[in-house]
Scaffold this motif. Sequence first.
Motif, PDB file in Angstrom:
ATOM      1  N   VAL A   1       0.810  -1.172   0.086  1.00  0.00           N
ATOM      2  CA  VAL A   1      -0.070  -0.219  -0.065  1.00  0.00           C
ATOM      3  C   VAL A   1       0.675   1.216   0.009  1.00  0.00           C
ATOM      4  N   LEU A   3       0.615   5.310   0.186  1.00  0.00           N
ATOM      5  CA  LEU A   3      -0.210   6.521   0.778  1.00  0.00           C
ATOM      6  C   LEU A   3       0.708   7.905   0.566  1.00  0.00           C
ATOM      7  N   CYS A  21      -5.895  12.012   1.992  1.00  0.00           N
ATOM      8  CA  CYS A  21      -4.921  10.727   1.868  1.00  0.00           C
ATOM      9  C   CYS A  21      -5.197   9.823   0.694  1.00  0.00           C
ATOM     10  N   ALA A  23      -4.631   6.564  -1.483  1.00  0.00           N
ATOM     11  CA  ALA A  23      -4.171   4.951  -1.472  1.00  0.00           C
ATOM     12  C   ALA A  23      -4.004   4.428  -2.830  1.00  0.00           C
ATOM     13  N   TYR A  28      -6.686  -2.544   0.217  1.00  0.00           N
ATOM     14  CA  TYR A  28      -6.336  -1.999   1.623  1.00  0.00           C
ATOM     15  C   TYR A  28      -7.901  -1.511   2.320  1.00  0.00           C
ATOM     16  N   MET A  33      -7.424   2.635   8.872  1.00  0.00           N
ATOM     17  CA  MET A  33      -6.713   3.702   8.590  1.00  0.00           C
ATOM     18  C   MET A  33      -6.585   4.536   9.658  1.00  0.00           C
ATOM     19  N   TRP A  52     -10.830   1.695   6.555  1.00  0.00           N
ATOM     20  CA  TRP A  52     -10.866   2.443   5.156  1.00  0.00           C
ATOM     21  C   TRP A  52     -12.133   2.457   4.474  1.00  0.00           C
ATOM     22  N   ASN A  76     -10.608   5.465  -3.249  1.00  0.00           N
ATOM     23  CA  ASN A  76      -9.055   5.292  -2.834  1.00  0.00           C
ATOM     24  C   ASN A  76      -8.624   6.660  -1.895  1.00  0.00           C
ATOM     25  N   VAL A  97      -1.916   3.362   7.448  1.00  0.00           N
ATOM     26  CA  VAL A  97      -2.745   2.165   7.301  1.00  0.00           C
ATOM     27  C   VAL A  97      -2.296   0.890   8.129  1.00  0.00           C
ATOM     28  N   TYR A 112       1.848   0.864   7.179  1.00  0.00           N
ATOM     29  CA  TYR A 112       2.065   1.708   5.796  1.00  0.00           C
ATOM     30  C   TYR A 112       2.002   3.251   6.410  1.00  0.00           C
TER      31      TYR A 112
END
Length: 123
Positions: A1, A3, A21, A23, A28, A33, A52, A76, A97, A112
Amino acid sequence: VQLQASGGGLVQAGGSLRLSCAASGRAYSGYFMGWFRQAPGKEREFVAGRRWSGGSIYYADSVKGRFTIPRENAQNMVYLQMNSLKPEDTAVYYCAVARTLGVVTTVREYNYWGQGTQVTVSS
């Protein structure tokens, strides 16, 4: 992932900012998150977080009633809406994440991290 956090800037006390943010990479949507921040000389701290894909939002006491994670997120993207900003909100803000189905608020549980975006609130 991977970010990417963005949207920081300079704002006067009482103002608002919206952080983003983005991704990409591995799946994910089921992970948790979080938004974190780190002020100079201080440890990185949890600000807000949720799964997420949606669901309950968890906030640090210091931002309750002022910050929120809007529900109208693109697949995303996750946002952090910050209202009634205070000088003590000045920090570098990160999105992260954690590969978990639970709720996590500690730095070490996250796998991440984005690169951070600076938020400066002037008095």
